[in-house]
Each structure stands twice: as structure tokens, then as C-alpha cells.
Design a protein around this motif. Structure first.
Motif, PDB file in Angstrom:
ATOM      1  N   HIS A  50       6.138  -0.726  -4.758  1.00 17.89           N
ATOM      2  CA  HIS A  50       5.102  -1.724  -5.075  1.00 17.89           C
ATOM      3  C   HIS A  50       5.254  -2.959  -4.183  1.00 17.89           C
ATOM      4  O   HIS A  50       4.277  -3.451  -3.616  1.00 17.89           O
ATOM      5  CB  HIS A  50       5.206  -2.107  -6.551  1.00 17.89           C
ATOM      6  CG  HIS A  50       4.230  -3.143  -6.982  1.00 17.89           C
ATOM      7  ND1 HIS A  50       2.905  -2.869  -7.185  1.00 17.89           N
ATOM      8  CD2 HIS A  50       4.395  -4.469  -7.228  1.00 17.89           C
ATOM      9  CE1 HIS A  50       2.283  -3.981  -7.543  1.00 17.89           C
ATOM     10  NE2 HIS A  50       3.167  -4.965  -7.579  1.00 17.89           N
ATOM     11  N   VAL A  51       6.473  -3.438  -4.044  1.00 22.44           N
ATOM     12  CA  VAL A  51       6.736  -4.605  -3.200  1.00 22.44           C
ATOM     13  C   VAL A  51       6.403  -4.280  -1.744  1.00 22.44           C
ATOM     14  O   VAL A  51       5.760  -5.083  -1.049  1.00 22.44           O
ATOM     15  CB  VAL A  51       8.200  -5.070  -3.350  1.00 22.44           C
ATOM     16  CG1 VAL A  51       8.555  -6.113  -2.309  1.00 22.44           C
ATOM     17  CG2 VAL A  51       8.445  -5.597  -4.758  1.00 22.44           C
ATOM     18  N   GLN A  52       6.785  -3.101  -1.281  1.00 20.40           N
ATOM     19  CA  GLN A  52       6.513  -2.700   0.105  1.00 20.40           C
ATOM     20  C   GLN A  52       5.013  -2.650   0.378  1.00 20.40           C
ATOM     21  O   GLN A  52       4.553  -3.105   1.417  1.00 20.40           O
ATOM     22  CB  GLN A  52       7.162  -1.343   0.403  1.00 20.40           C
ATOM     23  CG  GLN A  52       7.025  -0.908   1.846  1.00 20.40           C
ATOM     24  CD  GLN A  52       7.684  -1.871   2.813  1.00 20.40           C
ATOM     25  OE1 GLN A  52       8.759  -2.388   2.542  1.00 20.40           O
ATOM     26  NE2 GLN A  52       7.051  -2.115   3.934  1.00 20.40           N
ATOM     27  N   ARG A  53       4.232  -2.101  -0.570  1.00 22.76           N
ATOM     28  CA  ARG A  53       2.774  -2.050  -0.409  1.00 22.76           C
ATOM     29  C   ARG A  53       2.186  -3.451  -0.262  1.00 22.76           C
ATOM     30  O   ARG A  53       1.329  -3.695   0.584  1.00 22.76           O
ATOM     31  CB  ARG A  53       2.116  -1.349  -1.602  1.00 22.76           C
ATOM     32  CG  ARG A  53       2.130   0.160  -1.506  1.00 22.76           C
ATOM     33  CD  ARG A  53       1.217   0.799  -2.550  1.00 22.76           C
ATOM     34  NE  ARG A  53       1.471   0.358  -3.917  1.00 22.76           N
ATOM     35  CZ  ARG A  53       2.375   0.897  -4.733  1.00 22.76           C
ATOM     36  NH1 ARG A  53       3.142   1.874  -4.314  1.00 22.76           N
ATOM     37  NH2 ARG A  53       2.510   0.443  -5.968  1.00 22.76           N
ATOM     38  N   HIS A  54       2.677  -4.382  -1.056  1.00 22.24           N
ATOM     39  CA  HIS A  54       2.181  -5.758  -0.978  1.00 22.24           C
ATOM     40  C   HIS A  54       2.566  -6.417   0.355  1.00 22.24           C
ATOM     41  O   HIS A  54       1.778  -7.170   0.915  1.00 22.24           O
ATOM     42  CB  HIS A  54       2.683  -6.595  -2.155  1.00 22.24           C
ATOM     43  CG  HIS A  54       1.857  -6.409  -3.377  1.00 22.24           C
ATOM     44  ND1 HIS A  54       0.696  -7.102  -3.597  1.00 22.24           N
ATOM     45  CD2 HIS A  54       2.001  -5.575  -4.428  1.00 22.24           C
ATOM     46  CE1 HIS A  54       0.169  -6.711  -4.740  1.00 22.24           C
ATOM     47  NE2 HIS A  54       0.943  -5.787  -5.260  1.00 22.24           N
ATOM     48  N   LEU A  55       3.747  -6.121   0.832  1.00 20.15           N
ATOM     49  CA  LEU A  55       4.148  -6.663   2.139  1.00 20.15           C
ATOM     50  C   LEU A  55       3.271  -6.107   3.252  1.00 20.15           C
ATOM     51  O   LEU A  55       2.870  -6.841   4.151  1.00 20.15           O
ATOM     52  CB  LEU A  55       5.620  -6.330   2.413  1.00 20.15           C
ATOM     53  CG  LEU A  55       6.636  -7.105   1.569  1.00 20.15           C
ATOM     54  CD1 LEU A  55       8.034  -6.548   1.811  1.00 20.15           C
ATOM     55  CD2 LEU A  55       6.582  -8.587   1.896  1.00 20.15           C
ATOM     56  N   GLU A  56       2.980  -4.820   3.190  1.00 16.90           N
ATOM     57  CA  GLU A  56       2.122  -4.208   4.208  1.00 16.90           C
ATOM     58  C   GLU A  56       0.714  -4.778   4.159  1.00 16.90           C
ATOM     59  O   GLU A  56       0.106  -5.030   5.201  1.00 16.90           O
ATOM     60  CB  GLU A  56       2.100  -2.686   4.024  1.00 16.90           C
ATOM     61  CG  GLU A  56       3.406  -2.027   4.394  1.00 16.90           C
ATOM     62  CD  GLU A  56       3.488  -0.573   4.008  1.00 16.90           C
ATOM     63  OE1 GLU A  56       2.491  -0.032   3.450  1.00 16.90           O
ATOM     64  OE2 GLU A  56       4.539   0.043   4.239  1.00 16.90           O
ATOM     65  N   GLU A  57       0.191  -4.990   2.958  1.00 17.02           N
ATOM     66  CA  GLU A  57      -1.146  -5.572   2.820  1.00 17.02           C
ATOM     67  C   GLU A  57      -1.192  -6.997   3.353  1.00 17.02           C
ATOM     68  O   GLU A  57      -2.181  -7.423   3.927  1.00 17.02           O
ATOM     69  CB  GLU A  57      -1.587  -5.548   1.356  1.00 17.02           C
ATOM     70  CG  GLU A  57      -1.916  -4.170   0.841  1.00 17.02           C
ATOM     71  CD  GLU A  57      -2.205  -4.154  -0.639  1.00 17.02           C
ATOM     72  OE1 GLU A  57      -2.299  -5.254  -1.263  1.00 17.02           O
ATOM     73  OE2 GLU A  57      -2.338  -3.056  -1.195  1.00 17.02           O
ATOM     74  N   ALA A  58      -0.112  -7.723   3.186  1.00 19.68           N
ATOM     75  CA  ALA A  58      -0.043  -9.119   3.643  1.00 19.68           C
ATOM     76  C   ALA A  58      -0.027  -9.230   5.161  1.00 19.68           C
ATOM     77  O   ALA A  58      -0.426 -10.250   5.707  1.00 19.68           O
ATOM     78  CB  ALA A  58       1.174  -9.808   3.049  1.00 19.68           C
ATOM     79  N   THR A  59       0.422  -8.188   5.832  1.00 22.32           N
ATOM     80  CA  THR A  59       0.504  -8.239   7.295  1.00 22.32           C
ATOM     81  C   THR A  59      -0.732  -7.648   7.972  1.00 22.32           C
ATOM     82  O   THR A  59      -0.794  -7.604   9.186  1.00 22.32           O
ATOM     83  CB  THR A  59       1.756  -7.492   7.791  1.00 22.32           C
ATOM     84  OG1 THR A  59       1.707  -6.130   7.375  1.00 22.32           O
ATOM     85  CG2 THR A  59       3.022  -8.151   7.264  1.00 22.32           C
ATOM     86  N   ARG A  60      -1.706  -7.235   7.206  1.00 20.38           N
ATOM     87  CA  ARG A  60      -2.925  -6.668   7.799  1.00 20.38           C
ATOM     88  C   ARG A  60      -3.852  -7.748   8.232  1.00 20.38           C
ATOM     89  O   ARG A  60      -3.974  -8.800   7.837  1.00 20.38           O
ATOM     90  CB  ARG A  60      -3.656  -5.762   6.813  1.00 20.38           C
ATOM     91  CG  ARG A  60      -2.907  -4.481   6.574  1.00 20.38           C
ATOM     92  CD  ARG A  60      -3.710  -3.602   5.668  1.00 20.38           C
ATOM     93  NE  ARG A  60      -2.853  -2.504   5.254  1.00 20.38           N
ATOM     94  CZ  ARG A  60      -3.100  -1.721   4.248  1.00 20.38           C
ATOM     95  NH1 ARG A  60      -4.198  -1.880   3.550  1.00 20.38           N
ATOM     96  NH2 ARG A  60      -2.305  -0.759   3.935  1.00 20.38           N
TER      97      ARG A  60
END
Length: 60
Positions: A50-60
């Protein structure tokens, strides 16, 4: 944190630093999977995902 570790609600709240209502919103909407074995438990790997998905979304 071990991948096979199961966290209870207070542990998950502490790790994410969120309120009980915010955590239950994640659980209710199935954005964070859980299972019930006695108290509700959240797999540590699901929390990390869940945390990784949010980090990836933040870098888009």
C-alpha cells in the motif's frame, strides 16, 4: 518487519500514523486487505504494498 507478519489494528495505525477511522476506511474500501483471526489482522506485506503504491503515484 517480516513479510509474513500479521499486524493488529493498533499496530497498523501506529505504523501508518493514521487514525482509527482512516484505517477502517482503507479496510472498508479494500484498499488495504485484512483478515479476521480473532481481532482483525493486516498482513505486513499488504501494508508495505500500500505504501509503495502511494509512493509510485506521488512520483507520476
Amino acid at each position: 518487519m517480516r513479510d509474513d507478519e500479521l499486524l493488529i489494528v493498533p499496530e497498523t495505525m501506529a505504523r501508518l500514523k493514521i487514525s482509527l477511522s482512516a484505517l477502517y476506511d482503507l479496510l472498508r474500501t479494500r484498499r488495504l486487505p485484512s483478515l479476521t483471526i480473532g481481532p482483525r489482522r493486516i498482513p505486513a506485506h499488504a501494508l508495505a504494498d500500500h505504501v509503495q503504491r502511494h509512493l509510485e503515484e506521488a512520483t507520476r
